[in-house]
Design an enzyme around this catalytic site. Structure first.
Site, PDB file in Angstrom:
ATOM      1  N   GLY A  32      -1.086  51.252  24.000  1.00  0.00           N
ATOM      2  CA  GLY A  32      -1.982  51.907  24.950  1.00  0.00           C
ATOM      3  C   GLY A  32      -3.628  50.527  24.335  1.00  0.00           C
ATOM      4  N   HIS A  38      -0.535  44.044  29.035  1.00  0.00           N
ATOM      5  CA  HIS A  38       0.593  45.028  29.781  1.00  0.00           C
ATOM      6  C   HIS A  38       0.536  45.231  31.142  1.00  0.00           C
ATOM      7  CE1 HIS A  38      -0.691  46.451  25.293  1.00  0.00           C
ATOM      8  NE2 HIS A  38       0.046  46.849  25.998  1.00  0.00           N
ATOM      9  N   ILE A 177       1.448  36.727  28.634  1.00  0.00           N
ATOM     10  CA  ILE A 177      -0.375  36.490  29.482  1.00  0.00           C
ATOM     11  C   ILE A 177      -1.018  35.838  28.510  1.00  0.00           C
ATOM     12  CG2 ILE A 177      -1.592  38.002  30.468  1.00  0.00           C
ATOM     13  CD1 ILE A 177       0.570  37.499  32.246  1.00  0.00           C
TER      14      ILE A 177
END
Ligand code: PAF
Length: 285
Positions: A32, A38, A177
């Site tokens: 999360g 993500h 990233i």
């Protein structure tokens, strides 16, 4: 509209219904507090699979007793928005009791690729990761599962687990990233004060420096580690956990930067432990 479910049964029912229609399923396991890192995994899964499940579970089993389980950031509402906008179909967000009921005592453990790097400084970490990922694979039964290259050792460990235990799942690794200034995206970046956020740039700066040294022809692993460590030490808020040159697949220490090589680091910035890495393959940096 994306659906959020909290039980194993609801997840299985949704996946079974898709399977009846002959659809393929991708899984993006996460803890999360989702960010663009993500999101890039979810995008790839959406492009390659008919249906995408994102698991959103801060797994207590992979945190050591003095680690940040309690303070680990959580925001299911923002996660749901990001998953919905990115095209995922289901979020599986269980409570710890749903995943580990009373009397839970079965684990997936691994030697080999867990011995070095993060496995050294976080001795129970990969047992927790392998156990929860194995459970998620059994719950969802995906065709493909997506993991970030930032956690390069985790990716190697999961690939090994799938191979060793004959799990019929394709593991897809996706590139790191970075923020526009270079810092690798991580949920733990939120722990950094403004001063630490600046200091944390020493990780990506050292990665870029290492890449340049390898591009210029440096193959001596000891020398590379020495130069990278020296660079990190120029930052007063940084404390090195490790900088290592290892084989990308079995995570064994290497003397030379040849073949598929992972150059990985873990560095504390204040109390926050951050990781970063780069890969050198036969094709270059
Ligand atoms: O990389 C992570 O976020 C976690 O280690 C994972 C794979 C979701 C297992 O809890």
């Amino acid at each position: 509209m994306i659906k959020v479910v909290h039980t194993i049964k609801e997840t299985r029912d949704a996946v079974n219904a898709w399977r009846k229609e002959g659809l393929t399923v991708g899984l993006v396991p996460t803890m999360g507090f989702l960010h663009e890192g993500h999101q890039s995994l979810i995008k790839r899964a959406v492009a390659e699979c008919d249906r995408v499940v994102v698991s959103d579970f801060v797994n207590p089993m992979q945190f050591g007793p003095t680690e940040d389980l309690e303070s680990y950031p959580r925001d299911l509402q923002a996660d749901t928005k990001l998953c919905d906008e990115t095209g995922a179909h289901l979020i599986f967000n269980p409570e710890p009791e749903e995943m580990y009921d009373k009397g839970f005592c079965s684990f997936v453990d691994m030697t080999g690729p867990t011995a070095e790097l993060c496995g050294k400084s976080r001795p129970i970490h990969f047992r927790g990761v392998c156990t929860v990922v194995c459970k998620l694979f059994n719950i969802v039964g995906p065709d493909r599962a997506y993991f970030g290259q930032k956690d390069a050792q985790q990716l190697a460990v999961i690939k090994r687990m799938v191979k060793d235990l004959n799990m019929p799942i394709e593991i897809v690794g996706c590139p790191i990233i970075r923020e526009s200034d270079g810092l690798a995206k991580s949920s733990r970046n939120t722990y950094l004060s403004p001063e630490e956020r600046k200091a944390a740039l020493i990780l990506s700066k050292t990665v870029f420096m290492g890449e340049k040294l390898v591009r210029e022809g440096l193959t001596d692993a000891k020398k590379l580690v020495e130069l990278m460590k020296k660079n990190i030490e120029t930052e007063p808020l940084a404390r090195i956990d490790y900088v290592e040159v290892v084989d990308m697949d079995d995570i064994s220490i290497k003397d030379t930067v040849t073949g598929d090589t992972l150059i990985a680091m873990a560095v504390y910035i204040g109390k926050t432990r951050l990781i970063d890495n780069f890969i050198v393959s036969d094709k270059g940096v």
